[in-house]
Scaffold this motif. Structure first.
Motif, PDB file in Angstrom:
ATOM      1  N   PHE A  91      23.118 -51.228 -51.235  1.00 53.31           N
ATOM      2  CA  PHE A  91      24.150 -50.200 -51.293  1.00 53.31           C
ATOM      3  C   PHE A  91      23.612 -48.810 -51.009  1.00 53.31           C
ATOM      4  CE2 PHE A  91      25.868 -53.635 -53.964  1.00 53.31           C
ATOM      5  CZ  PHE A  91      27.038 -53.857 -53.266  1.00 53.31           C
ATOM      6  N   THR A  92      22.296 -48.658 -50.942  1.00 60.45           N
ATOM      7  CA  THR A  92      21.741 -47.344 -50.657  1.00 60.45           C
ATOM      8  C   THR A  92      21.578 -47.089 -49.165  1.00 60.45           C
ATOM      9  OG1 THR A  92      19.487 -48.196 -50.830  1.00 60.45           O
ATOM     10  CG2 THR A  92      20.498 -47.287 -52.845  1.00 60.45           C
ATOM     11  N   SER A  93      21.818 -48.096 -48.323  1.00 55.94           N
ATOM     12  CA  SER A  93      21.695 -47.896 -46.886  1.00 55.94           C
ATOM     13  C   SER A  93      23.037 -48.154 -46.213  1.00 55.94           C
ATOM     14  CB  SER A  93      20.623 -48.809 -46.302  1.00 55.94           C
ATOM     15  OG  SER A  93      21.091 -50.135 -46.306  1.00 55.94           O
ATOM     16  N   LEU A  94      23.127 -47.800 -44.972  1.00 58.51           N
ATOM     17  CA  LEU A  94      24.349 -47.988 -44.215  1.00 58.51           C
ATOM     18  C   LEU A  94      24.441 -49.369 -43.568  1.00 58.51           C
ATOM     19  CD1 LEU A  94      24.461 -44.540 -42.397  1.00 58.51           C
ATOM     20  CD2 LEU A  94      25.876 -45.280 -44.300  1.00 58.51           C
ATOM     21  N   PHE A  95      23.346 -50.092 -43.550  1.00 56.15           N
ATOM     22  CA  PHE A  95      23.292 -51.351 -42.818  1.00 56.15           C
ATOM     23  C   PHE A  95      23.075 -52.517 -43.773  1.00 56.15           C
ATOM     24  CE2 PHE A  95      21.513 -47.970 -40.174  1.00 56.15           C
ATOM     25  CZ  PHE A  95      22.428 -47.973 -39.153  1.00 56.15           C
ATOM     26  N   ASP A  96      23.602 -53.670 -43.358  1.00 48.81           N
ATOM     27  CA  ASP A  96      23.356 -54.894 -44.119  1.00 48.81           C
ATOM     28  C   ASP A  96      22.006 -55.488 -43.683  1.00 48.81           C
ATOM     29  OD1 ASP A  96      25.760 -54.753 -45.422  1.00 48.81           O
ATOM     30  OD2 ASP A  96      26.800 -56.053 -43.986  1.00 48.81           O
ATOM     31  N   ASN A  97      21.293 -55.955 -44.644  1.00 47.93           N
ATOM     32  CA  ASN A  97      20.026 -56.629 -44.337  1.00 47.93           C
ATOM     33  C   ASN A  97      20.292 -58.126 -44.212  1.00 47.93           C
ATOM     34  OD1 ASN A  97      18.509 -54.312 -44.433  1.00 47.93           O
ATOM     35  ND2 ASN A  97      18.000 -54.517 -46.592  1.00 47.93           N
ATOM     36  N   GLN A  98      20.042 -58.657 -43.038  1.00 47.99           N
ATOM     37  CA  GLN A  98      20.157 -60.101 -42.840  1.00 47.99           C
ATOM     38  C   GLN A  98      18.782 -60.631 -42.480  1.00 47.99           C
ATOM     39  OE1 GLN A  98      23.141 -61.007 -39.965  1.00 47.99           O
ATOM     40  NE2 GLN A  98      24.820 -60.591 -41.357  1.00 47.99           N
ATOM     41  N   GLN A  99      18.270 -61.462 -43.344  1.00 48.98           N
ATOM     42  CA  GLN A  99      16.960 -62.043 -43.111  1.00 48.98           C
ATOM     43  C   GLN A  99      17.101 -63.553 -42.995  1.00 48.98           C
ATOM     44  OE1 GLN A  99      14.725 -60.840 -46.506  1.00 48.98           O
ATOM     45  NE2 GLN A  99      14.236 -58.833 -45.674  1.00 48.98           N
ATOM     46  N   LYS A 100      16.251 -64.131 -42.179  1.00 45.73           N
ATOM     47  CA  LYS A 100      16.224 -65.588 -42.066  1.00 45.73           C
ATOM     48  C   LYS A 100      15.051 -66.105 -42.892  1.00 45.73           C
ATOM     49  CE  LYS A 100      18.558 -66.076 -37.717  1.00 45.73           C
ATOM     50  NZ  LYS A 100      18.568 -66.673 -36.400  1.00 45.73           N
ATOM     51  N   VAL A 101      15.346 -67.085 -43.700  1.00 43.33           N
ATOM     52  CA  VAL A 101      14.341 -67.678 -44.565  1.00 43.33           C
ATOM     53  C   VAL A 101      14.174 -69.136 -44.149  1.00 43.33           C
ATOM     54  CG1 VAL A 101      13.779 -68.292 -46.938  1.00 43.33           C
ATOM     55  CG2 VAL A 101      14.971 -66.160 -46.456  1.00 43.33           C
ATOM     56  N   THR A 102      12.931 -69.565 -43.989  1.00 40.44           N
ATOM     57  CA  THR A 102      12.647 -70.950 -43.660  1.00 40.44           C
ATOM     58  C   THR A 102      12.235 -71.686 -44.921  1.00 40.44           C
ATOM     59  OG1 THR A 102      11.909 -70.299 -41.461  1.00 40.44           O
ATOM     60  CG2 THR A 102      11.266 -72.471 -42.225  1.00 40.44           C
ATOM     61  N   LYS A 103      12.994 -72.721 -45.253  1.00 41.60           N
ATOM     62  CA  LYS A 103      12.680 -73.541 -46.419  1.00 41.60           C
ATOM     63  C   LYS A 103      12.066 -74.845 -45.933  1.00 41.60           C
ATOM     64  CE  LYS A 103      16.231 -71.744 -49.484  1.00 41.60           C
ATOM     65  NZ  LYS A 103      17.332 -72.090 -50.376  1.00 41.60           N
ATOM     66  N   THR A 104      11.037 -75.297 -46.637  1.00 42.51           N
ATOM     67  CA  THR A 104      10.332 -76.517 -46.269  1.00 42.51           C
ATOM     68  C   THR A 104      10.529 -77.563 -47.349  1.00 42.51           C
ATOM     69  OG1 THR A 104       8.681 -75.191 -45.111  1.00 42.51           O
ATOM     70  CG2 THR A 104       8.103 -77.460 -45.604  1.00 42.51           C
ATOM     71  N   PHE A 105      10.902 -78.766 -46.912  1.00 42.36           N
ATOM     72  CA  PHE A 105      11.088 -79.896 -47.832  1.00 42.36           C
ATOM     73  C   PHE A 105      10.196 -81.037 -47.362  1.00 42.36           C
ATOM     74  CE2 PHE A 105      15.129 -77.607 -47.646  1.00 42.36           C
ATOM     75  CZ  PHE A 105      15.321 -77.311 -48.991  1.00 42.36           C
ATOM     76  N   GLN A 106       9.731 -81.859 -48.316  1.00 40.85           N
ATOM     77  CA  GLN A 106       8.902 -83.008 -47.997  1.00 40.85           C
ATOM     78  C   GLN A 106       9.604 -84.292 -48.432  1.00 40.85           C
ATOM     79  OE1 GLN A 106       7.461 -80.321 -49.619  1.00 40.85           O
ATOM     80  NE2 GLN A 106       6.274 -79.555 -47.903  1.00 40.85           N
ATOM     81  N   LEU A 107       9.406 -85.340 -47.643  1.00 41.16           N
ATOM     82  CA  LEU A 107       9.932 -86.654 -47.989  1.00 41.16           C
ATOM     83  C   LEU A 107       9.219 -87.185 -49.232  1.00 41.16           C
ATOM     84  CD1 LEU A 107      11.813 -88.983 -47.032  1.00 41.16           C
ATOM     85  CD2 LEU A 107       9.830 -89.898 -45.824  1.00 41.16           C
ATOM     86  N   LEU A 108       7.910 -87.050 -49.269  1.00 42.35           N
ATOM     87  CA  LEU A 108       7.102 -87.385 -50.447  1.00 42.35           C
ATOM     88  C   LEU A 108       6.435 -86.098 -50.932  1.00 42.35           C
ATOM     89  CD1 LEU A 108       5.392 -90.727 -49.379  1.00 42.35           C
ATOM     90  CD2 LEU A 108       7.469 -90.404 -50.702  1.00 42.35           C
ATOM     91  N   PRO A 109       7.022 -85.437 -51.922  1.00 40.04           N
ATOM     92  CA  PRO A 109       6.503 -84.132 -52.362  1.00 40.04           C
ATOM     93  C   PRO A 109       5.083 -84.166 -52.904  1.00 40.04           C
ATOM     94  CG  PRO A 109       8.678 -84.558 -53.294  1.00 40.04           C
ATOM     95  CD  PRO A 109       8.236 -85.807 -52.615  1.00 40.04           C
ATOM     96  N   GLU A 110       4.613 -85.321 -53.357  1.00 39.43           N
ATOM     97  CA  GLU A 110       3.248 -85.385 -53.873  1.00 39.43           C
ATOM     98  C   GLU A 110       2.197 -85.351 -52.764  1.00 39.43           C
ATOM     99  OE1 GLU A 110       4.974 -89.611 -54.412  1.00 39.43           O
ATOM    100  OE2 GLU A 110       5.685 -87.569 -54.583  1.00 39.43           O
ATOM    101  N   HIS A 111       2.638 -85.473 -51.507  1.00 41.44           N
ATOM    102  CA  HIS A 111       1.743 -85.376 -50.353  1.00 41.44           C
ATOM    103  C   HIS A 111       2.277 -84.292 -49.415  1.00 41.44           C
ATOM    104  CE1 HIS A 111      -0.686 -88.867 -51.369  1.00 41.44           C
ATOM    105  NE2 HIS A 111       0.438 -89.471 -51.712  1.00 41.44           N
ATOM    106  N   LYS A 112       2.171 -83.046 -49.818  1.00 40.09           N
ATOM    107  CA  LYS A 112       2.761 -81.928 -49.086  1.00 40.09           C
ATOM    108  C   LYS A 112       2.106 -81.663 -47.729  1.00 40.09           C
ATOM    109  CE  LYS A 112       4.274 -79.401 -53.167  1.00 40.09           C
ATOM    110  NZ  LYS A 112       5.706 -79.405 -53.009  1.00 40.09           N
TER     111      LYS A 112
END
Length: 162
Positions: A91-112
């Motif tokens: 709200f302190t700026s005139l522009f909206d901040n749009q950022q792209k975030v990459t999320k990573t998922f694993q099929l077997l999380p114990e072997h990242k």
């Protein structure tokens, strides 16, 4: 009144399979081609990917059914990256901040760190498994490959593809 107790220990046996972890930076189709060439298999892409947790992750899968030996070979990716837009309004700026975030998922999380898994729905002898591993390690684009003990996996239900 007599009480009857049923013991079902032998009825539900765990499925026997060999699981090989593969570390490489190849695309899935390129790795499938190299495995086909070096192992004498015919892995082909399935029409639909594996979808877990309501679209949270989608993992490519290549499969081959060896009808002579009654063995199913499956090559599945372990890493799924999803890009989402993060909307933050400052709200302190005139522009909206749009950022792209990459999320990573694993099929077997114990072997990242594993890129791909080769699941062979049959328990091979030690010499046959070693031959398969040696053949995979001869491919120059593969950094390393090793067997994983399926009894120690916490999320082994993710390896049920059918």
């Amino acid at each position: 009144m007599a009480v009857h107790k049923l013991i079902l220990d032998d009825v539900f046996e765990e499925a026997l399979y060999t699981l090989i972890a593969i570390h490489c930076r190849l695309e899935d189709y390129r790795l499938a081609y190299l495995l086909n060439k070096n192992l004498g298999v015919t892995l082909s892409r399935k029409p639909s990917d594996i979808d877990y947790k309501n679209g949270q992750g989608s993992y490519s899968i290549f499969e081959w059914e060896d009808h002579k030996q009654l063995v199913t070979w499956s090559l599945v990716s372990n890493i799924c990256k999803i890009e989402e837009e993060l909307h933050q309004t400052d709200f302190t700026s005139l522009f909206d901040n749009q950022q792209k975030v990459t999320k990573t998922f694993q099929l077997l999380p114990e072997h990242k760190t594993v890129n791909y898994f080769l699941k062979i729905d049959s328990e091979f002898s030690f010499s046959k498994e070693k031959y398969i591993l040696d053949s995979i390690l001869k491919i120059p684009q593969i950094a390393t490959a090793y067997s994983i003990d399926s009894s120690e996996l916490k999320s082994k239900e993710n390896l049920i593809f059918n």
